[in-house]
Write a protein that holds these residues in place. Structure first.
Motif, PDB file in Angstrom:
ATOM      1  N   VAL A 107     -24.897 -35.291  -1.584  1.00  0.00           N
ATOM      2  CA  VAL A 107     -24.477 -35.547  -2.960  1.00  0.00           C
ATOM      3  C   VAL A 107     -25.508 -36.385  -3.692  1.00  0.00           C
ATOM      4  CG1 VAL A 107     -22.778 -36.731  -4.401  1.00  0.00           C
ATOM      5  CG2 VAL A 107     -22.014 -35.281  -2.500  1.00  0.00           C
ATOM      6  N   HIS A 108     -25.826 -35.934  -4.891  1.00  0.00           N
ATOM      7  CA  HIS A 108     -26.684 -36.676  -5.815  1.00  0.00           C
ATOM      8  C   HIS A 108     -25.844 -37.085  -7.007  1.00  0.00           C
ATOM      9  CE1 HIS A 108     -29.439 -37.050  -9.296  1.00  0.00           C
ATOM     10  NE2 HIS A 108     -30.292 -37.529  -8.406  1.00  0.00           N
ATOM     11  N   GLU A 109     -25.820 -38.374  -7.294  1.00  0.00           N
ATOM     12  CA  GLU A 109     -25.071 -38.894  -8.430  1.00  0.00           C
ATOM     13  C   GLU A 109     -25.983 -39.001  -9.647  1.00  0.00           C
ATOM     14  OE1 GLU A 109     -21.925 -39.298  -8.283  1.00  0.00           O
ATOM     15  OE2 GLU A 109     -21.436 -39.578  -6.150  1.00  0.00           O
ATOM     16  N   GLY A 110     -25.420 -38.658 -10.807  1.00  0.00           N
ATOM     17  CA  GLY A 110     -26.174 -38.819 -12.040  1.00  0.00           C
ATOM     18  C   GLY A 110     -26.332 -37.519 -12.793  1.00  0.00           C
ATOM     19  N   ALA A 111     -26.745 -37.665 -14.054  1.00  0.00           N
ATOM     20  CA  ALA A 111     -26.910 -36.510 -14.926  1.00  0.00           C
ATOM     21  C   ALA A 111     -27.996 -35.587 -14.389  1.00  0.00           C
ATOM     22  CB  ALA A 111     -27.252 -36.965 -16.333  1.00  0.00           C
ATOM     23  N   ILE A 112     -27.846 -34.323 -14.668  1.00  0.00           N
ATOM     24  CA  ILE A 112     -28.801 -33.319 -14.194  1.00  0.00           C
ATOM     25  C   ILE A 112     -30.023 -33.321 -15.102  1.00  0.00           C
ATOM     26  CG2 ILE A 112     -29.139 -30.859 -13.743  1.00  0.00           C
ATOM     27  CD1 ILE A 112     -26.035 -30.744 -13.437  1.00  0.00           C
ATOM     28  N   ASP A 113     -31.203 -33.418 -14.490  1.00  0.00           N
ATOM     29  CA  ASP A 113     -32.426 -33.354 -15.287  1.00  0.00           C
ATOM     30  C   ASP A 113     -33.396 -32.292 -14.773  1.00  0.00           C
ATOM     31  OD1 ASP A 113     -33.409 -34.466 -12.976  1.00  0.00           O
ATOM     32  OD2 ASP A 113     -33.801 -36.436 -13.855  1.00  0.00           O
ATOM     33  N   ASN A 114     -32.918 -31.468 -13.812  1.00  0.00           N
ATOM     34  CA  ASN A 114     -33.748 -30.377 -13.307  1.00  0.00           C
ATOM     35  C   ASN A 114     -33.548 -29.178 -14.231  1.00  0.00           C
ATOM     36  OD1 ASN A 114     -34.414 -27.904 -11.835  1.00  0.00           O
ATOM     37  ND2 ASN A 114     -34.708 -29.220 -10.052  1.00  0.00           N
ATOM     38  N   ASN A 115     -34.575 -28.853 -15.005  1.00  0.00           N
ATOM     39  CA  ASN A 115     -34.431 -27.813 -16.010  1.00  0.00           C
ATOM     40  C   ASN A 115     -34.141 -26.453 -15.401  1.00  0.00           C
ATOM     41  OD1 ASN A 115     -34.647 -27.004 -18.904  1.00  0.00           O
ATOM     42  ND2 ASN A 115     -36.315 -25.725 -18.091  1.00  0.00           N
ATOM     43  N   HIS A 126     -31.919 -40.110  -4.948  1.00  0.00           N
ATOM     44  CA  HIS A 126     -31.218 -40.309  -3.683  1.00  0.00           C
ATOM     45  C   HIS A 126     -30.161 -39.231  -3.457  1.00  0.00           C
ATOM     46  CE1 HIS A 126     -32.969 -44.230  -2.701  1.00  0.00           C
ATOM     47  NE2 HIS A 126     -32.871 -44.533  -3.997  1.00  0.00           N
ATOM     48  N   TRP A 127     -30.109 -38.726  -2.242  1.00  0.00           N
ATOM     49  CA  TRP A 127     -29.078 -37.791  -1.803  1.00  0.00           C
ATOM     50  C   TRP A 127     -28.406 -38.391  -0.578  1.00  0.00           C
ATOM     51  CZ3 TRP A 127     -27.993 -32.877  -3.955  1.00  0.00           C
ATOM     52  CH2 TRP A 127     -28.841 -32.496  -5.007  1.00  0.00           C
ATOM     53  N   VAL A 128     -27.094 -38.369  -0.548  1.00  0.00           N
ATOM     54  CA  VAL A 128     -26.326 -38.980   0.535  1.00  0.00           C
ATOM     55  C   VAL A 128     -25.444 -37.924   1.195  1.00  0.00           C
ATOM     56  CG1 VAL A 128     -24.687 -40.781   1.197  1.00  0.00           C
ATOM     57  CG2 VAL A 128     -26.308 -41.197  -0.684  1.00  0.00           C
ATOM     58  N   GLU A 165     -25.968 -40.426   6.060  1.00  0.00           N
ATOM     59  CA  GLU A 165     -27.432 -40.326   6.071  1.00  0.00           C
ATOM     60  C   GLU A 165     -27.955 -40.170   4.646  1.00  0.00           C
ATOM     61  OE1 GLU A 165     -30.989 -37.394   7.775  1.00  0.00           O
ATOM     62  OE2 GLU A 165     -28.912 -37.111   8.442  1.00  0.00           O
ATOM     63  N   LYS A 166     -29.136 -40.737   4.384  1.00  0.00           N
ATOM     64  CA  LYS A 166     -29.709 -40.702   3.042  1.00  0.00           C
ATOM     65  C   LYS A 166     -31.109 -40.106   3.066  1.00  0.00           C
ATOM     66  CE  LYS A 166     -27.187 -44.881   1.657  1.00  0.00           C
ATOM     67  NZ  LYS A 166     -27.310 -46.292   1.175  1.00  0.00           N
ATOM     68  N   GLN A 167     -31.424 -39.404   2.004  1.00  0.00           N
ATOM     69  CA  GLN A 167     -32.790 -38.935   1.783  1.00  0.00           C
ATOM     70  C   GLN A 167     -33.151 -39.182   0.328  1.00  0.00           C
ATOM     71  OE1 GLN A 167     -34.299 -35.196   3.182  1.00  0.00           O
ATOM     72  NE2 GLN A 167     -32.780 -35.014   4.850  1.00  0.00           N
ATOM     73  N   TYR A 168     -34.409 -39.574   0.114  1.00  0.00           N
ATOM     74  CA  TYR A 168     -34.917 -39.721  -1.251  1.00  0.00           C
ATOM     75  C   TYR A 168     -35.914 -38.605  -1.504  1.00  0.00           C
ATOM     76  CZ  TYR A 168     -36.962 -41.545  -5.513  1.00  0.00           C
ATOM     77  OH  TYR A 168     -37.390 -41.676  -6.816  1.00  0.00           O
ATOM     78  N   LEU A 169     -35.684 -37.860  -2.582  1.00  0.00           N
ATOM     79  CA  LEU A 169     -36.577 -36.761  -2.912  1.00  0.00           C
ATOM     80  C   LEU A 169     -37.437 -37.128  -4.106  1.00  0.00           C
ATOM     81  CD1 LEU A 169     -34.269 -33.601  -2.610  1.00  0.00           C
ATOM     82  CD2 LEU A 169     -35.504 -34.849  -0.828  1.00  0.00           C
ATOM     83  N   ASP A 170     -38.734 -36.848  -3.992  1.00  0.00           N
ATOM     84  CA  ASP A 170     -39.636 -36.971  -5.129  1.00  0.00           C
ATOM     85  C   ASP A 170     -39.482 -35.747  -6.024  1.00  0.00           C
ATOM     86  OD1 ASP A 170     -40.765 -39.406  -4.268  1.00  0.00           O
ATOM     87  OD2 ASP A 170     -42.085 -38.329  -2.885  1.00  0.00           O
ATOM     88  N   GLU A 171     -40.170 -35.782  -7.154  1.00  0.00           N
ATOM     89  CA  GLU A 171     -40.184 -34.630  -8.042  1.00  0.00           C
ATOM     90  C   GLU A 171     -40.637 -33.401  -7.268  1.00  0.00           C
ATOM     91  OE1 GLU A 171     -39.160 -33.335 -11.770  1.00  0.00           O
ATOM     92  OE2 GLU A 171     -39.506 -35.461 -11.411  1.00  0.00           O
ATOM     93  N   ALA A 224     -23.537 -31.528  -5.612  1.00  0.00           N
ATOM     94  CA  ALA A 224     -23.350 -31.472  -4.163  1.00  0.00           C
ATOM     95  C   ALA A 224     -24.105 -30.273  -3.605  1.00  0.00           C
ATOM     96  CB  ALA A 224     -21.875 -31.378  -3.808  1.00  0.00           C
ATOM     97  N   LEU A 225     -24.900 -30.511  -2.579  1.00  0.00           N
ATOM     98  CA  LEU A 225     -25.573 -29.447  -1.843  1.00  0.00           C
ATOM     99  C   LEU A 225     -24.813 -29.218  -0.545  1.00  0.00           C
ATOM    100  CD1 LEU A 225     -27.981 -27.517  -1.201  1.00  0.00           C
ATOM    101  CD2 LEU A 225     -29.107 -29.511  -0.148  1.00  0.00           C
ATOM    102  N   VAL A 226     -24.290 -28.002  -0.371  1.00  0.00           N
ATOM    103  CA  VAL A 226     -23.525 -27.656   0.825  1.00  0.00           C
ATOM    104  C   VAL A 226     -24.393 -26.807   1.742  1.00  0.00           C
ATOM    105  CG1 VAL A 226     -21.490 -26.465   1.717  1.00  0.00           C
ATOM    106  CG2 VAL A 226     -21.355 -27.727  -0.452  1.00  0.00           C
ATOM    107  N   LEU A 227     -24.445 -27.190   3.007  1.00  0.00           N
ATOM    108  CA  LEU A 227     -25.196 -26.454   4.022  1.00  0.00           C
ATOM    109  C   LEU A 227     -24.252 -26.094   5.155  1.00  0.00           C
ATOM    110  CD1 LEU A 227     -28.339 -28.791   4.177  1.00  0.00           C
ATOM    111  CD2 LEU A 227     -28.020 -26.754   2.749  1.00  0.00           C
TER     112      LEU A 227
END
Length: 571
Positions: A550-558, A519-521, A527-533, A496-499
């Protein structure tokens, strides 16, 4: 397998194509998972079940009168207990007598509390208190403090029997156990019971000895202790069995000072706590925890958790120094969480004047690294309560405070009435504890503070990362705050990204650090945003606003994984 309740977990990646066992900071096996061509990493601030809760704090007698038959308006004779107003300037009034609130009044408003996003209700003590106004000490006056003359035990903290419910709170058709069951079954609301160990009722300086004061009765109604209106120094604790329950020196005002060194006292108190668990208590708030030695709380915790391993307890140590209150959270001292007084002070400083303050002033009290607490994610967080002046903020100040409280680490607690800014700025005997009443509750849902609180509290209620996720700060500066809450367990993988914007105008956020592809919701608007790498999430947050993406799924950002590992291993 659950983490130990007091353990922060950052679990190292497993080897590829093999089963793996991951180890927490305390050396215990925490999570075992087989993997195939992937890494398994577990991240959680805590997995204690109570971390998912949000707590609405009710001073029962001052909430809602659900049953006029238990008001006992003529009780006390020459020392009446009903209302007892204290006159202040400009027509202001506070009260030191009973006002009629009861368990039925809370139950009747269970839907209101649950709809706001709360999942538990903390009650002031339900135990029996004296049936007279106290006739000792100096008389209390409007705005006064540390004087008990003329007051009653409406608040519940002057126990005469730790095993018996006060007659003002229960009804003929609603006892304590029926209340807790109905709250849980009808509204999904848990019950937090308030317990006391250091004191009973006011016990000396009376003009003449009133029934109940200085006395303690057991579960069978037998008198086991009596201060007999004697000063502590005059007690004969060696030879008089009725005096042996007390220390022979004072502690708080004229309250009896219970002798925790006496095994009979320890059994009396701890067995009463166990009794109230059988009546439906899901957690305990411990009053004045620092006034009783750690050894008592260690014994209490051991005996309670022997029967109820995940039972949650948090104490009130009214101290703004984190190193002091953190001692209670250590396993050797019972592993009891505490109310986060350092954050409370910082929140008041920031949100009473949000346009003149800086979010950076809240960064230090989070203690995300190198902190003194055994686990900061299990602290109960708040900005005011019944023992201090209510926060003196504008509606926007309360809105910003709730946006912070329900998104940062910890378990949020809100005092009744704060959702409508009730009696803001008032101290205990100047209106802080005034009766709320059904009429105000009925109108509350149209109040902007209540509406905003409901929005963000329900987001937390439905977002596991906000409940238990590790907090990684991105920016806390000026009117802007941006941080991540990261949770990855076998059951849930969520970021979750809180602003937050506490300013009076819209502001833009452009966040690329640690952001995941995909996808982030936004949880309040959909509202939705899709982020590229390596993409950035760009959004405008309104004045006094909050967004939770909120982004669902396992973390893959090293970079995020390394930041989390670096941070939590230094907690």
């Amino acid at each position: 397998m659950f983490l130990k309740p007091t353990t922060i977990a950052i679990l190292t990646a497993c080897a590829l194509s093999s089963g793996c066992t991951t180890i927490g900071q305390d050396g215990k096996e925490l999570f075992t998972k087989g993997t195939e061509n992937n890494e398994a990493l577990m991240i959680a601030g805590t997995t204690h079940p109570f971390a998912s809760e949000a707590v609405y704090f009710v001073m029962t007698d001052r909430f809602v009168d659900g049953d006029p038959n238990n008001n006992y308006e003529t009780q006390g004779g020459e020392h009446p207990t009903w209302q007892l107003p204290l006159a202040g300037p400009e027509g202001k009034t506070a009260y030191v007598g009973y006002m009629g609130g009861d368990l039925k009044g809370i139950l009747n408003n269970g839907a209101y509390i649950a709809d706001m996003g709360f999942t538990a209700v903390w009650l002031t003590p339900v135990v029996d208190n004296p049936d007279y106004a106290f006739n000792g000490d100096e008389p209390i006056t409007y705005g006064g403090a540390f004087k008990d003359g003329g007051k009653t035990g409406y608040h519940g903290y002057w126990a005469t029997n730790f095993y018996k419910a006060d007659e003002h709170l229960i009804s003929q058709d609603l006892g304590v156990k029926e209340y807790t069951s109905a709250m849980r079954e009808k509204y999904g609301l848990k019950s937090v019971f308030d317990i006391v160990a250091n004191h009973g009722s006011p016990s000396f300086t009376m003009d003449y000895d009133l029934p109940g004061y200085g006395e303690l009765y057991d579960a069978d109604g037998k008198l086991v202790a009596d201060h007999q209106n004697l000063a502590p120094e005059a007690l004969d604790i060696e030879n008089n069995p009725l005096h042996s329950f007390f220390h022979n020196y004072p502690d708080l005002v004229k309250l009896s000072n219970l002798n925790d060194e006496n095994p009979a006292v320890r059994d009396y108190l701890i067995n009463s706590y166990l009794y109230w668990i059988t009546q439906g208590a899901d957690a305990f708030r411990i009053d004045t925890i620092r006034h009783v030695p750690h050894a008592f709380w260690r014994e209490t915790a051991d005996r309670v958790r022997a029967h109820y391993p995940d039972f949650f307890m948090f104490g009130e140590s009214f101290d703004y120094e984190a190193n002091n209150i953190a001692q209670h959270t250590l396993p050797k001292n019972g592993g009891v969480s505490v109310l986060d007084f350092p954050m409370q002070k910082a929140m008041v400083n920031v949100f009473e004047k949000p346009l003149e303050s800086d979010f950076k002033d809240l960064a230090g009290v989070l203690h995300l690294t190198h902190g003194p607490y055994h686990n900061p994610y299990e602290l109960t967080t708040f900005y005011d309560n019944h023992d201090m002046p209510r926060m003196n903020a504008t509606d926007n100040g309360f809105i910003n405070a709730h946006n912070w409280l329900f998104t940062v680490r910890g378990i949020p607690v809100v005092y009744m009435g704060s959702e409508i800014g009730y009696m803001r700025g008032t101290a205990e005997h100047a209106g802080n504890r005034n009766y709320v009443g059904q009429a105000r509750i009925g109108q509350a849902t149209s109040h902007p503070i209540q509406q905003s609180l409901s929005n963000i509290a329900n987001v937390r209620k439905n977002t596991p990362a906000l409940q238990r996720g590790v907090q990684v700060n991105i920016e806390l500066a000026g009117h802007k705050a941006a941080f991540l809450r990261v949770l990855q367990t076998p059951q849930e993988q969520q970021t979750a990204l809180v602003l937050l914007n506490k300013g009076n105008s819209e502001t833009q956020f452009n966040v690329s650090q640690y952001m995941q592809k995909g996808h982030w919701v936004e949880q309040l608007t959909g509202e939705k945003q899709y982020l590229d790498e390596n993409g950035a999430l760009v959004t405008d947050v309104g004045a006094n606003g909050v967004q939770v993406w909120v982004h669902e799924g396992a973390i893959d950002n090293n970079a995020l994984l390394q930041a989390v590992k670096h941070q939590v291993t230094r907690q």
